[in-house]
Design an enzyme around this catalytic site. Structure first.
Site, mmCIF file in Angstrom:
data_model
loop_
_atom_site.group_PDB
_atom_site.id
_atom_site.type_symbol
_atom_site.label_atom_id
_atom_site.label_comp_id
_atom_site.label_asym_id
_atom_site.label_seq_id
_atom_site.Cartn_x
_atom_site.Cartn_y
_atom_site.Cartn_z
ATOM 1 N N LEU A 1 41.748 33.242 38.881
ATOM 2 C CA LEU A 1 41.084 32.971 39.216
ATOM 3 C C LEU A 1 39.970 33.134 37.481
ATOM 4 C CD1 LEU A 1 39.339 32.320 42.355
ATOM 5 C CD2 LEU A 1 40.895 31.165 41.375
ATOM 6 N N ASP A 2 39.439 32.338 36.804
ATOM 7 C CA ASP A 2 38.527 32.619 35.559
ATOM 8 C C ASP A 2 37.551 33.558 35.970
ATOM 9 O OD1 ASP A 2 40.292 31.133 34.258
ATOM 10 O OD2 ASP A 2 38.909 29.364 34.485
ATOM 11 N N LYS A 3 36.847 34.149 35.219
ATOM 12 C CA LYS A 3 36.181 35.674 35.389
ATOM 13 C C LYS A 3 34.784 34.270 36.146
ATOM 14 C CE LYS A 3 32.934 38.413 33.138
ATOM 15 N NZ LYS A 3 32.364 38.609 31.940
#
Length: 342
Positions: A144-146
């Site tokens: 997942l993106d940050k």
């Protein structure tokens, strides 16, 4: 620190007359013998090679005077170490662990984010993560993106890692998101079918204009309308990097708070002072991985996990509702659950 890196660099080559007509991959293999043909082809596919400032094809034939640049990522020379970081564990057994990741947490160590990642926390908690992901990504099957919150699964055995990875490859893993986007989205539901790949100019971004883009499919359904913004239920059939954010931006509905693909000028149209302040206070993109479903690698039974919207997004929605007289709430989530059961 768990990771030490060298500085990234670019290698630049100018094609001379004797090299004119060579394929790009052949030219680079001859120009620097420290790289294999497969490494060079991967670099081209990842957008790490440009010819005269533009993304080329592997099979491109060069002309005298062409400028070929190969971007080199910094070398990672250390391993991830366990760190005592609290985790919101949704489910855990001997095969896997499902985490509700907070916004702001990077999934695995990388240049610029050497520690305090999900991997560091998992290493402290589990002690038995799958080794397939390597020293910096043990157990990691997907990402997942940050600044995206929500559900992520990690493998605790090599067998579980292989079986989960195969499900991702076959698109048997069902992933549902909730996104708050700018604009009054036209229609009640739809799909976005656009390839996603490395941006042709800015290699830190993804784009639908990449020459090496991979097929990507995003389904969306309206949950609530606020006039200036819309709350969407999202389902992705593919898992390309930044897929949801890139697709929604391409359609003119960027995710609110997205610092990379968003539109900061949209904020100027907000007249309600409380709403404008609430939007400004959101320090990440309003995107949440709300549901994750897959077949258990041991029992082969389908497992479905859900994670409620985190407080920061829920609080922003409350302000939107209060500032939008007669806002419309749609009933899209149940439809998607029914589809999942079917």
């Amino acid at each position: 620190m768990s990771v030490e890196t060298e500085q990234s660099s670019d290698l630049s080559f100018t094609v001379i007359s004797l090299q004119a007509g060579l394929r790009l991959d052949v030219f680079l293999a001859q120009a620097d013998e420290s790289f294999s043909r497969s490494q060079i082809k991967n670099a081209i596919a990842e957008g790490d090679v440009t010819v005269n400032g533009k993304e080329p094809k592997v099979s491109q034939h060069l002309k005298a005077g062409d400028i070929v640049v190969l971007h080199l990522e910094p070398a990672i020379v250390a391993v991830a170490v366990p760190q005592n970081i609290p985790l919101n564990i949704v489910y855990e057994d001997d095969s896997l662990i499902v985490i509700n990741k907070p916004a702001g947490m990077v999934v695995h160590p990388a240049p610029g984010n050497p520690d305090n990642t999900l991997v560091n926390a998992l290493l402290f908690h589990c002690h038995d993560l799958s080794g397939i992901g390597g020293v910096l990504r043990p157990g990691i099957v997907h990402r997942l993106d940050k600044e995206t919150s929500g559900l992520i699964v990690a493998a605790k055995s090599d067998e579980a890692h292989r079986k989960l990875s195969l499900q991702f490859e076959k698109h048997d893993v069902h992933k549902k998101y909730v996104a708050l986007v700018w604009g009054d989205v036209k229609g009640q539901s739809g799909e976005i079918v656009l390839p996603v790949g490395r941006h042709p100019v800015d290699r830190k971004k993804m784009s639908t204009k990449s020459r090496h883009g991979k097929d990507a499919l995003t389904l969306w359904k309206v949950r609530e309308r606020f006039g200036t913004a819309t709350l969407l239920d999202i389902e992705i059939k593919t898992g390309r990097t930044h897929q949801i954010r890139v697709h929604l931006t391409e359609r003119g509905y960027p995710v609110i708070g997205d610092a990379v693909y968003g539109n900061t000028s949209k904020l100027q149209s907000i007249k309600n002072a409380a709403l404008k302040a609430a939007i400004k206070s959101l320090d990440r993109q309003a995107l949440h991985a709300a549901q994750l479903s897959f077949l258990h690698p041991q029992s082969n039974e389908r497992m479905v996990f859900t994670a409620p919207l985190p407080g920061d997004i829920e609080n922003l929605l409350s302000v939107f509702r209060a500032a939008t007289p007669g806002y419309i709430a749609e009933s899209g989530l149940q439809t998607w659950k029914d589809k999942l059961k079917g």
